[in-house]
Design a protein around this motif. Structure first.
Motif, mmCIF file in Angstrom:
data_model
loop_
_atom_site.group_PDB
_atom_site.id
_atom_site.type_symbol
_atom_site.label_atom_id
_atom_site.label_comp_id
_atom_site.label_asym_id
_atom_site.label_seq_id
_atom_site.Cartn_x
_atom_site.Cartn_y
_atom_site.Cartn_z
ATOM 1 N N TRP A 57 11.364 -17.289 42.828
ATOM 2 C CA TRP A 57 11.012 -18.016 41.616
ATOM 3 C C TRP A 57 9.498 -18.082 41.379
ATOM 4 O O TRP A 57 9.028 -17.928 40.251
ATOM 5 N N LYS A 58 8.726 -18.362 42.430
ATOM 6 C CA LYS A 58 7.344 -18.805 42.231
ATOM 7 C C LYS A 58 6.311 -17.703 41.995
ATOM 8 O O LYS A 58 5.439 -17.862 41.144
ATOM 9 N N PRO A 59 6.316 -16.595 42.734
ATOM 10 C CA PRO A 59 5.325 -15.546 42.432
ATOM 11 C C PRO A 59 5.647 -14.880 41.091
ATOM 12 O O PRO A 59 6.726 -15.077 40.524
ATOM 13 N N PRO A 60 4.729 -14.077 40.575
ATOM 14 C CA PRO A 60 5.056 -13.291 39.373
ATOM 15 C C PRO A 60 6.322 -12.473 39.605
ATOM 16 O O PRO A 60 6.562 -11.978 40.714
ATOM 17 N N GLN A 61 7.119 -12.337 38.575
ATOM 18 C CA GLN A 61 8.404 -11.665 38.735
ATOM 19 C C GLN A 61 8.267 -10.199 39.141
ATOM 20 O O GLN A 61 9.176 -9.632 39.726
ATOM 21 N N ASP A 66 6.301 -6.491 49.528
ATOM 22 C CA ASP A 66 5.383 -6.784 50.620
ATOM 23 C C ASP A 66 4.652 -8.107 50.384
ATOM 24 O O ASP A 66 4.334 -8.823 51.341
ATOM 25 N N VAL A 67 4.413 -8.461 49.126
ATOM 26 C CA VAL A 67 3.804 -9.765 48.827
ATOM 27 C C VAL A 67 4.783 -10.887 49.142
ATOM 28 O O VAL A 67 4.405 -11.921 49.701
ATOM 29 N N ARG A 68 6.053 -10.696 48.816
ATOM 30 C CA ARG A 68 7.054 -11.732 49.113
ATOM 31 C C ARG A 68 7.211 -11.915 50.628
ATOM 32 O O ARG A 68 7.381 -13.038 51.110
ATOM 33 N N VAL A 69 7.127 -10.839 51.382
ATOM 34 C CA VAL A 69 7.179 -10.945 52.844
ATOM 35 C C VAL A 69 5.989 -11.761 53.353
ATOM 36 O O VAL A 69 6.125 -12.656 54.187
ATOM 37 N N ARG A 70 4.806 -11.465 52.819
ATOM 38 C CA ARG A 70 3.601 -12.148 53.289
ATOM 39 C C ARG A 70 3.602 -13.620 52.889
ATOM 40 O O ARG A 70 3.155 -14.481 53.648
ATOM 41 N N MET A 71 4.107 -13.934 51.699
ATOM 42 C CA MET A 71 4.169 -15.333 51.273
ATOM 43 C C MET A 71 5.173 -16.110 52.115
ATOM 44 O O MET A 71 4.986 -17.300 52.392
ATOM 45 N N ASN A 72 6.239 -15.456 52.559
ATOM 46 C CA ASN A 72 7.204 -16.090 53.450
ATOM 47 C C ASN A 72 6.518 -16.494 54.757
ATOM 48 O O ASN A 72 6.652 -17.630 55.242
ATOM 49 N N THR A 73 5.734 -15.560 55.323
ATOM 50 C CA THR A 73 5.019 -15.834 56.569
ATOM 51 C C THR A 73 3.960 -16.910 56.369
ATOM 52 O O THR A 73 3.803 -17.816 57.196
ATOM 53 N N LEU A 74 3.212 -16.809 55.285
ATOM 54 C CA LEU A 74 2.154 -17.781 55.001
ATOM 55 C C LEU A 74 2.734 -19.187 54.893
ATOM 56 O O LEU A 74 2.158 -20.156 55.398
ATOM 57 N N ALA A 217 -10.072 -22.891 78.165
ATOM 58 C CA ALA A 217 -10.407 -21.506 77.825
ATOM 59 C C ALA A 217 -11.140 -21.387 76.505
ATOM 60 O O ALA A 217 -11.782 -20.362 76.255
ATOM 61 N N LEU A 218 -11.055 -22.396 75.636
ATOM 62 C CA LEU A 218 -11.588 -22.261 74.290
ATOM 63 C C LEU A 218 -12.503 -23.413 73.921
ATOM 64 O O LEU A 218 -12.288 -24.557 74.324
ATOM 65 N N ASP A 219 -13.504 -23.100 73.092
ATOM 66 C CA ASP A 219 -14.328 -24.123 72.460
ATOM 67 C C ASP A 219 -13.754 -24.550 71.120
ATOM 68 O O ASP A 219 -14.163 -25.574 70.570
ATOM 69 N N GLY A 220 -12.851 -23.754 70.571
ATOM 70 C CA GLY A 220 -12.271 -24.135 69.298
ATOM 71 C C GLY A 220 -11.447 -23.035 68.678
ATOM 72 O O GLY A 220 -11.414 -21.898 69.156
ATOM 73 N N ALA A 221 -10.753 -23.408 67.593
ATOM 74 C CA ALA A 221 -9.944 -22.467 66.814
ATOM 75 C C ALA A 221 -10.142 -22.774 65.341
ATOM 76 O O ALA A 221 -10.236 -23.934 64.942
ATOM 77 N N VAL A 222 -10.207 -21.739 64.531
ATOM 78 C CA VAL A 222 -10.317 -21.876 63.087
ATOM 79 C C VAL A 222 -9.184 -21.080 62.459
ATOM 80 O O VAL A 222 -9.037 -19.887 62.724
ATOM 81 N N THR A 223 -8.374 -21.761 61.661
ATOM 82 C CA THR A 223 -7.258 -21.120 60.980
ATOM 83 C C THR A 223 -7.564 -21.064 59.494
ATOM 84 O O THR A 223 -7.885 -22.084 58.882
ATOM 85 N N VAL A 224 -7.473 -19.876 58.918
ATOM 86 C CA VAL A 224 -7.818 -19.672 57.520
ATOM 87 C C VAL A 224 -6.590 -19.159 56.767
ATOM 88 O O VAL A 224 -6.030 -18.116 57.121
ATOM 89 N N PHE A 225 -6.188 -19.905 55.752
ATOM 90 C CA PHE A 225 -5.071 -19.523 54.892
ATOM 91 C C PHE A 225 -5.638 -18.997 53.577
ATOM 92 O O PHE A 225 -6.368 -19.709 52.880
ATOM 93 N N ASN A 226 -5.297 -17.773 53.235
ATOM 94 C CA ASN A 226 -5.650 -17.216 51.932
ATOM 95 C C ASN A 226 -4.357 -16.968 51.170
ATOM 96 O O ASN A 226 -3.680 -15.966 51.382
ATOM 97 N N ALA A 227 -4.009 -17.901 50.281
ATOM 98 C CA ALA A 227 -2.789 -17.771 49.487
ATOM 99 C C ALA A 227 -3.043 -17.082 48.158
ATOM 100 O O ALA A 227 -2.121 -16.960 47.345
ATOM 101 N N SER A 228 -4.263 -16.619 47.945
ATOM 102 C CA SER A 228 -4.605 -15.990 46.669
ATOM 103 C C SER A 228 -4.200 -14.521 46.653
ATOM 104 O O SER A 228 -3.813 -13.949 47.679
ATOM 105 N N ASP A 229 -4.328 -13.922 45.480
ATOM 106 C CA ASP A 229 -3.952 -12.523 45.307
ATOM 107 C C ASP A 229 -5.070 -11.558 45.674
ATOM 108 O O ASP A 229 -4.892 -10.339 45.565
ATOM 109 N N GLU A 230 -6.232 -12.091 46.095
ATOM 110 C CA GLU A 230 -7.379 -11.250 46.376
ATOM 111 C C GLU A 230 -7.946 -11.575 47.757
ATOM 112 O O GLU A 230 -7.823 -12.708 48.237
ATOM 113 N N PRO A 231 -8.596 -10.606 48.416
ATOM 114 C CA PRO A 231 -9.313 -10.922 49.657
ATOM 115 C C PRO A 231 -10.401 -11.956 49.364
ATOM 116 O O PRO A 231 -10.993 -11.970 48.282
ATOM 117 N N LEU A 232 -10.658 -12.826 50.335
ATOM 118 C CA LEU A 232 -11.674 -13.861 50.164
ATOM 119 C C LEU A 232 -12.700 -13.774 51.289
ATOM 120 O O LEU A 232 -12.342 -13.567 52.456
#
Length: 326
Positions: A57-61, A66-74, A217-232
């Motif tokens: 329903w939500k992305p452009p028809q 491959d976009v629908r697969v990636r949005m499922n994972t995101l 083992a780590l000083d930190g973690a940064v998680t970045v979500f890009n839900a847009s249609d373009e690289p950011l």
């Protein structure tokens, strides 16, 4: 992603700092917990619309598969990499569909079956029952008849492999499961938020240099979500000069696209492909691992599972209460 804590503070879209219990969700506070284990988070559940069907329903028809697969994972990543326990509805990692059924409680096996062989998602098995769906039948018919919206076995397999990497990420470090409200307030922030936030971008930083050392083992973690249609590409606040690198799970994982994500240490600038979640980590001096712990992938539970109180990896310094305590 911050455990639905009522008193967790973050910068809102108006530029004002707001608490979790000041955020409105259908007339109720979005944040209401006093500890992260008090909520179990999900993106689809039980008899409601399947996640894949919502992403019909939500992305452009005309969005490609491959976009629908990636949005499922995101979508799944927002709960898999959050601080509260999460669950995935059965088959959601396999792009399971119920042919757009909005309430499958009485829809029988025809719409509720899950194909664990990963050959059939269940999409376009028929027009769902009229009860909760009839008013949308006219919209559903052309979507269900569109073969481009029906995942092929290779799409299902790809989704399964990439979402397993989300579980490997979650189990790779205790930073994703701090298990204590005070630790979350100390370590978890959402930089680049507020009225100037880039649409489609969400950044979560877990800083293990603040407060007790949770992951040696780590000083930190940064998680970045890009839900847009373009690289950011964006400079992350207060992170210039800090060395981070792609998490080993993703660097050697199933998703070829996320391997294009990068971190510039000099400026603290991150680049992430479209429709992608990328995790970056900073190793402590002498730190040895950024991959899954030794028990990852084995059957059974890790040694601390089922025990009350914080797991051993919180160094005994966590200040929250164990589940079931008053």
């Amino acid at each position: 992603m911050a455990g639905n804590l009522a008193d967790y503070e973050s910068l809102g879209s108006t530029g004002e700092v707001v608490r979790g219990d000041q955020l409105d969700y259908n007339g109720a506070p979005a944040g209401y917990a006093t500890a992260p284990e008090e909520t179990v988070n999900y993106v689809d559940a039980h008899d409601n619309e399947a996640l894949y069907d919502m992403n019909v329903w939500k992305p452009p028809q005309d969005a490609p598969m491959d976009v629908r697969v990636r949005m499922n994972t995101l979508s799944l990543a927002t709960v898999a990499l959050g601080q509260s326990p999460s669950f995935w509805a059965g088959g959601t990692d396999l792009m399971r569909s119920k042919s757009l059924d909005r309430d499958s409680y009485d829809s029988g096996d025809h719409f509720n079956t899950i194909d664990w062989t990963e050959q059939d998602s269940g999409y376009a098995n028929g027009l769902p029952p009229e009860g909760k769906n009839g008013e949308a039948w006219d919209l559903m018919v052309p979507m269900l008849e569109d073969p481009a919206k029906n995942p092929a076995p290779e799409d299902i397999a790809s989704s399964s492999e990439v979402t397993l990497d989300l579980l490997r990420l979650r189990s790779s470090t205790p930073l994703f499961t701090l298990g204590d409200a005070e630790l979350i307030r100390q370590k978890v922030t959402f930089p680049n938020a507020g009225p100037e936030a880039t649409p489609g971008l969400l950044v979560m930083r877990i800083d293990d240099t603040v407060g007790p050392d949770v992951d040696p083992a780590l000083d930190g973690a940064v998680t970045v979500f890009n839900a847009s249609d373009e690289p950011l590409t964006e400079q992350i606040e207060h992170m210039a000069g800090l060395g981070y690198e792609p998490h080993e799970v993703q660097a050697s994982g199933a998703d070829e696209v996320v391997k294009g994500a990068s971190w510039d240490a000099e400026t603290g600038t991150v680049s992430v492909p479209a429709h992608t979640v990328a995790v970056f980590v900073s190793a402590q001096d002498g730190g040895k691992r950024t991959g899954p712990p030794a028990h990852a992938g084995r059957s059974g539970k890790p040694g601390h599972a089922g025990e009350q109180g914080p797991p051993a990896h919180s160094n005994g310094k966590a200040k929250g209460r164990a589940s079931g305590e008053g």
